[in-house]
Design an enzyme around this catalytic site. Structure first.
Site, PDB file in Angstrom:
ATOM      1  N   GLU A 122       6.310  -5.186   1.090  1.00  0.00           N
ATOM      2  CA  GLU A 122       5.812  -3.819   0.874  1.00  0.00           C
ATOM      3  C   GLU A 122       4.630  -3.782  -0.090  1.00  0.00           C
ATOM      4  O   GLU A 122       4.229  -2.712  -0.557  1.00  0.00           O
ATOM      5  CB  GLU A 122       6.943  -2.907   0.372  1.00  0.00           C
ATOM      6  CG  GLU A 122       8.044  -2.671   1.399  1.00  0.00           C
ATOM      7  CD  GLU A 122       7.509  -2.239   2.755  1.00  0.00           C
ATOM      8  OE1 GLU A 122       6.615  -1.374   2.807  1.00  0.00           O
ATOM      9  OE2 GLU A 122       7.972  -2.787   3.766  1.00  0.00           O
ATOM     10  N   ASP A 179     -27.756  -4.722  13.680  1.00  0.00           N
ATOM     11  CA  ASP A 179     -26.311  -4.565  13.891  1.00  0.00           C
ATOM     12  C   ASP A 179     -25.911  -3.108  13.832  1.00  0.00           C
ATOM     13  O   ASP A 179     -26.547  -2.306  13.147  1.00  0.00           O
ATOM     14  CB  ASP A 179     -25.517  -5.257  12.772  1.00  0.00           C
ATOM     15  CG  ASP A 179     -25.477  -6.762  12.919  1.00  0.00           C
ATOM     16  OD1 ASP A 179     -25.775  -7.244  14.022  1.00  0.00           O
ATOM     17  OD2 ASP A 179     -25.144  -7.430  11.924  1.00  0.00           O
TER      18      ASP A 179
HETATM   19  N1  SAM Z   1       4.205  -0.409   2.789  1.00  0.00           N
HETATM   20  C1  SAM Z   1       2.820  -0.708   2.766  1.00  0.00           C
HETATM   21  C2  SAM Z   1       2.039   0.568   2.993  1.00  0.00           C
HETATM   22  O1  SAM Z   1       2.443   1.356   3.845  1.00  0.00           O
HETATM   23  O2  SAM Z   1       0.971   0.737   2.372  1.00  0.00           O
HETATM   24  C3  SAM Z   1       2.473  -1.709   3.852  1.00  0.00           C
HETATM   25  C4  SAM Z   1       2.674  -3.102   3.456  1.00  0.00           C
HETATM   26  S1  SAM Z   1       2.137  -4.215   4.700  1.00  0.00           S
HETATM   27  C5  SAM Z   1       3.607  -4.453   5.617  1.00  0.00           C
HETATM   28  C6  SAM Z   1       1.980  -5.736   3.818  1.00  0.00           C
HETATM   29  C7  SAM Z   1       0.598  -6.092   3.396  1.00  0.00           C
HETATM   30  O3  SAM Z   1      -0.240  -6.273   4.514  1.00  0.00           O
HETATM   31  C8  SAM Z   1      -0.129  -5.092   2.542  1.00  0.00           C
HETATM   32  O4  SAM Z   1       0.296  -5.100   1.216  1.00  0.00           O
HETATM   33  C9  SAM Z   1      -1.567  -5.562   2.685  1.00  0.00           C
HETATM   34  O5  SAM Z   1      -1.838  -6.693   1.896  1.00  0.00           O
HETATM   35  C10 SAM Z   1      -1.584  -5.992   4.145  1.00  0.00           C
HETATM   36  N2  SAM Z   1      -2.090  -4.951   5.041  1.00  0.00           N
HETATM   37  C11 SAM Z   1      -1.388  -4.287   5.982  1.00  0.00           C
HETATM   38  N3  SAM Z   1      -2.155  -3.423   6.643  1.00  0.00           N
HETATM   39  C12 SAM Z   1      -3.400  -3.527   6.118  1.00  0.00           C
HETATM   40  C13 SAM Z   1      -4.638  -2.851   6.372  1.00  0.00           C
HETATM   41  N4  SAM Z   1      -4.751  -1.909   7.292  1.00  0.00           N
HETATM   42  N5  SAM Z   1      -5.711  -3.223   5.638  1.00  0.00           N
HETATM   43  C14 SAM Z   1      -5.621  -4.163   4.692  1.00  0.00           C
HETATM   44  N6  SAM Z   1      -4.459  -4.824   4.401  1.00  0.00           N
HETATM   45  C15 SAM Z   1      -3.365  -4.511   5.102  1.00  0.00           C
END
Ligand code: SAM
Length: 276
Positions: A122, A179
């Site tokens: 999370e 671009d």
């Molecule tokens: N519970 C978190 C939330 O809703 O903000 C989501 C956690 S996600 C399962 C786990 C990790 O994936 C995040 O902490 C981040 O590092 C990465 N991550 C997931 N989606 C992302 C996005 N759209 N952009 C950047 N990093 C992402």
């Protein structure tokens, strides 16, 4: 430019050895250091996560391994004198971050040292970001409105977008001038279609103008196609565009595409306007 990436999946960053980024590393333009977060765990199971305070589903990444990992990465650079006035910036991928855009890629490409903290579960205990924000700029960055399982794919995306902007990394320095989203004449427009040899493929010909040798007409055609594509895929960019940056031909093209100009100069389009 130096890049440090702290992760529990170092192997996920293997693509950084390939293609443009891999070549930039081999040439010494990019100094990429990948660190296994579990190196800074001291229990038998190399635990990096724990249950969230306040309850709820999922796990949260612990402060201690992250603190030690980031301190170690930073100490190494400072000893080597790689810090300095334009020191490191922390990049934290998170869906709740600032949207990653070409503009942000340009901003990051001007920094000498990026330290990435891709999370799993999370996310990371908030105190880690708060702690490093007292020492350096922190960029919390989202690569889109969707949720990945971890931040490593976001690191690959950000690294590639940033690396291709570094001087000498692209073979042809002009390559990113036209671009989509590039600052300059085509700003806020998506790039239109591109073609190469043969001139006819499966009965499909290339647009005549591209072999006319007439640079002015080719430039105009490219700009019209950029408007056509932007209008179809990203009408929000047309709505936001600066009317003062458009010439008479641009306005004619937008009119053909069903756009009208309001009293404030901004462009708008009826929802049922037909794409041409
Ligand atoms: N519970 C978190 C939330 O809703 O903000 C989501 C956690 S996600 C399962 C786990 C990790 O994936 C995040 O902490 C981040 O590092 C990465 N991550 C997931 N989606 C992302 C996005 N759209 N952009 C950047 N990093 C992402």
């Amino acid at each position: 430019m130096r890049l440090d990436i702290v992760t529990i999946f170092p192997e996920y960053l293997e693509p950084l050895n390939v293609s443009l980024v891999g070549k930039a590393r081999a040439r010494g333009q990019l100094d990429v250091r990948v660190h296994d977060l579990r190196r800074w765990t001291y229990d038998r199971h190399h635990t990096v996560d724990d249950t969230p305070y306040g309850g709820g589903p999922g796990m949260v990444m612990k402060t201690e391994p992250w603190g030690e990992a980031l301190d170690t990465a930073l100490a190494d650079g400072y000893e080597a004198g790689a810090g300095g006035p334009g020191g490191p910036a922390l990049v934290v991928p998170t869906p709740s971050g600032r949207p990653f855009t070409q503009e942000l890629a340009v901003e990051l490409s001007q920094r000498p040292w990026l330290l990435f903290a891709p999370a799993r579960y999370e996310g990371i205990d908030r105190r880690v970001v708060d702690e490093y924000a007292t020492r350096m700029p922190v960029y919390e960055v989202s690569i889109g409105d969707y949720v990945l399982a971890g931040g490593e794919a976001a690191v690959l995306v950000i690294t590639e977008a940033v690396a291709r902007l570094l001087p000498g990394v692209l073979g042809n320095a002009e390559s990113h001038r036209d671009d989509s989203f590039a600052p300059g004449a085509m700003a806020d427009l998506l790039e239109g279609p591109v073609y190469t040899k043969p001139p006819v493929w499966r009965g499909r010909e290339i647009p005549d103008v591209l072999v006319s040798g007439h640079h002015g007409r080719i430039a105009r055609w490219r700009r019209d196609e950029a408007f056509r594509r932007t209008s179809a895929h990203r009408p929000d960019l047309i709505e936001r565009c600066d009317p003062a940056a458009l010439d008479k031909k641009d306005r004619e093209m937008l009119s053909i595409l069903g756009w009208r100009q309001g009293p404030d100069g901004r462009f708008w389009r009826d929802a049922d306007a037909v794409e041409q």
